[in-house]
Design a protein around this motif. Structure first.
Motif, mmCIF file in Angstrom:
data_model
loop_
_atom_site.group_PDB
_atom_site.id
_atom_site.type_symbol
_atom_site.label_atom_id
_atom_site.label_comp_id
_atom_site.label_asym_id
_atom_site.label_seq_id
_atom_site.Cartn_x
_atom_site.Cartn_y
_atom_site.Cartn_z
ATOM 1 N N VAL A 169 -9.091 30.403 -16.095
ATOM 2 C CA VAL A 169 -8.765 29.355 -15.130
ATOM 3 C C VAL A 169 -8.332 28.106 -15.890
ATOM 4 O O VAL A 169 -9.001 27.675 -16.823
ATOM 5 C CB VAL A 169 -9.986 29.049 -14.237
ATOM 6 N N ASP A 170 -7.202 27.539 -15.474
ATOM 7 C CA ASP A 170 -6.692 26.307 -16.073
ATOM 8 C C ASP A 170 -6.785 25.199 -15.028
ATOM 9 O O ASP A 170 -6.244 25.330 -13.929
ATOM 10 C CB ASP A 170 -5.244 26.504 -16.524
ATOM 11 N N ILE A 171 -7.471 24.113 -15.369
ATOM 12 C CA ILE A 171 -7.687 23.009 -14.426
ATOM 13 C C ILE A 171 -7.012 21.768 -14.978
ATOM 14 O O ILE A 171 -7.162 21.430 -16.160
ATOM 15 C CB ILE A 171 -9.190 22.735 -14.238
ATOM 16 N N SER A 172 -6.267 21.074 -14.099
ATOM 17 C CA SER A 172 -5.671 19.807 -14.487
ATOM 18 C C SER A 172 -5.844 18.819 -13.343
ATOM 19 O O SER A 172 -5.829 19.204 -12.170
ATOM 20 C CB SER A 172 -4.191 19.982 -14.836
ATOM 21 N N ALA A 173 -6.003 17.551 -13.686
ATOM 22 C CA ALA A 173 -6.187 16.491 -12.693
ATOM 23 C C ALA A 173 -4.882 15.728 -12.522
ATOM 24 O O ALA A 173 -4.112 15.556 -13.470
ATOM 25 C CB ALA A 173 -7.297 15.547 -13.131
ATOM 26 N N MET A 174 -4.645 15.286 -11.289
ATOM 27 C CA MET A 174 -3.449 14.500 -10.992
ATOM 28 C C MET A 174 -3.756 13.554 -9.847
ATOM 29 O O MET A 174 -4.804 13.651 -9.218
ATOM 30 C CB MET A 174 -2.276 15.420 -10.655
ATOM 31 N N ARG A 175 -2.820 12.693 -9.542
ATOM 32 C CA ARG A 175 -3.011 11.756 -8.446
ATOM 33 C C ARG A 175 -2.815 12.467 -7.114
ATOM 34 O O ARG A 175 -1.940 13.313 -6.972
ATOM 35 C CB ARG A 175 -2.038 10.602 -8.551
ATOM 36 N N SER A 176 -3.625 12.097 -6.149
ATOM 37 C CA SER A 176 -3.524 12.702 -4.821
ATOM 38 C C SER A 176 -2.313 12.175 -4.085
ATOM 39 O O SER A 176 -1.809 11.092 -4.370
ATOM 40 C CB SER A 176 -4.779 12.395 -4.001
ATOM 41 N N GLN A 177 -1.854 12.939 -3.108
ATOM 42 C CA GLN A 177 -0.733 12.524 -2.280
ATOM 43 C C GLN A 177 -1.244 11.815 -1.038
ATOM 44 O O GLN A 177 -2.406 11.894 -0.689
ATOM 45 C CB GLN A 177 0.088 13.735 -1.852
ATOM 46 N N GLY A 178 -0.337 11.165 -0.351
ATOM 47 C CA GLY A 178 -0.646 10.588 0.949
ATOM 48 C C GLY A 178 -1.284 9.221 0.868
ATOM 49 O O GLY A 178 -1.443 8.618 -0.193
ATOM 50 N N GLY A 222 -4.085 6.255 1.118
ATOM 51 C CA GLY A 222 -5.429 6.134 0.576
ATOM 52 C C GLY A 222 -5.698 4.770 -0.015
ATOM 53 O O GLY A 222 -6.715 4.546 -0.635
ATOM 54 N N GLY A 223 -4.760 3.856 0.141
ATOM 55 C CA GLY A 223 -4.980 2.505 -0.367
ATOM 56 C C GLY A 223 -4.673 2.411 -1.849
ATOM 57 O O GLY A 223 -3.984 3.232 -2.431
ATOM 58 N N GLN A 224 -5.222 1.387 -2.469
ATOM 59 C CA GLN A 224 -4.936 1.128 -3.873
ATOM 60 C C GLN A 224 -5.564 2.172 -4.793
ATOM 61 O O GLN A 224 -5.044 2.470 -5.862
ATOM 62 C CB GLN A 224 -5.445 -0.259 -4.253
ATOM 63 N N ASN A 225 -6.698 2.741 -4.377
ATOM 64 C CA ASN A 225 -7.422 3.673 -5.234
ATOM 65 C C ASN A 225 -6.595 4.915 -5.537
ATOM 66 O O ASN A 225 -6.644 5.451 -6.640
ATOM 67 C CB ASN A 225 -8.735 4.070 -4.553
ATOM 68 N N VAL A 226 -5.808 5.380 -4.574
ATOM 69 C CA VAL A 226 -5.045 6.611 -4.756
ATOM 70 C C VAL A 226 -3.972 6.442 -5.821
ATOM 71 O O VAL A 226 -3.561 7.409 -6.466
ATOM 72 C CB VAL A 226 -4.443 7.079 -3.407
ATOM 73 N N ASN A 227 -3.511 5.243 -6.056
ATOM 74 C CA ASN A 227 -2.473 5.001 -7.050
ATOM 75 C C ASN A 227 -3.025 4.862 -8.468
ATOM 76 O O ASN A 227 -2.272 4.868 -9.429
ATOM 77 C CB ASN A 227 -1.699 3.734 -6.693
ATOM 78 N N LYS A 228 -4.343 4.703 -8.604
ATOM 79 C CA LYS A 228 -4.934 4.472 -9.914
ATOM 80 C C LYS A 228 -5.714 5.669 -10.442
ATOM 81 O O LYS A 228 -5.778 5.879 -11.640
ATOM 82 C CB LYS A 228 -5.894 3.274 -9.851
ATOM 83 N N VAL A 229 -6.331 6.459 -9.539
ATOM 84 C CA VAL A 229 -7.286 7.475 -9.961
ATOM 85 C C VAL A 229 -6.698 8.868 -9.779
ATOM 86 O O VAL A 229 -6.097 9.163 -8.752
ATOM 87 C CB VAL A 229 -8.589 7.350 -9.133
ATOM 88 N N SER A 230 -6.880 9.703 -10.771
ATOM 89 C CA SER A 230 -6.435 11.096 -10.686
ATOM 90 C C SER A 230 -7.578 11.937 -10.122
ATOM 91 O O SER A 230 -8.393 12.472 -10.869
ATOM 92 C CB SER A 230 -6.037 11.616 -12.064
ATOM 93 N N SER A 231 -7.621 12.043 -8.815
ATOM 94 C CA SER A 231 -8.739 12.754 -8.190
ATOM 95 C C SER A 231 -8.360 14.141 -7.685
ATOM 96 O O SER A 231 -9.230 14.944 -7.395
ATOM 97 C CB SER A 231 -9.302 11.933 -7.030
ATOM 98 N N ALA A 232 -7.076 14.455 -7.582
ATOM 99 C CA ALA A 232 -6.662 15.784 -7.122
ATOM 100 C C ALA A 232 -6.768 16.777 -8.274
ATOM 101 O O ALA A 232 -6.630 16.426 -9.447
ATOM 102 C CB ALA A 232 -5.243 15.753 -6.594
#
Length: 137
Positions: A15-24, A26-36
């Motif tokens: 299994v290969d896991i990578s983190a990225m920014r969420s879509q849609g 979500g305010g300012q937090n979605v542009n800073k944090v790679s939660s997806a």
């Protein structure tokens, strides 16, 4: 080791896991944090048996690429850890559902006693209906 069920387990390198920014939205937090989380599972290169691999590839799931890689994108939750758990749960349910083999149906016949009871009920019903005819004086 990733445990799927009592009989199925995967190696960590399957299994290969990578983190990225969420879509849609979500305010300012979605542009800073790679939660997806993008989880990539190479079916052909995994430690599963050949029969299990074939059953996974035969399932008509749009998340499986032509190369035989299952891609799960988890971005429902706000934290990366919870999205990672969600991705593993979805992988687990997919593998269990695809590798489940239904029991074969064994055709059965009615017993001799059941046949006899059915015929007896039919004759009794016929006698009852015969009594409903016109009465001769």
């Amino acid at each position: 080791m990733i445990f799927i069920s009592n009989t199925i387990s995967l190696n960590d390198n399957d299994v290969d896991i990578s983190a990225m920014r969420s879509q849609g939205a979500g305010g300012q937090n979605v542009n800073k944090v790679s939660s997806a989380i993008h989880l990539r599972f190479d079916i052909l290169g995994s430690s599963l048996t050949d029969a299990q691999k074939q059953r996974l590839l035969d399932s008509k799931d749009s998340r499986i690429t032509k190369e035989g890689v299952l891609i799960i994108k988890a971005q429902q939750f706000r934290t990366q850890e919870r999205n990672k758990i969600d991705a593993f749960e979805r992988l687990q349910s997919f593998i269990i559902k695809a590798t489940h083999v239904n029991k074969t149906r064994k055709p059965t016949k009615p017993s001799r006693n059941a046949k006899r009871k059915r015929v007896d009920q039919k004759t009794q019903r016929g006698k009852t209906k015969a009594l409903r005819g016109k009465v001769d004086y």
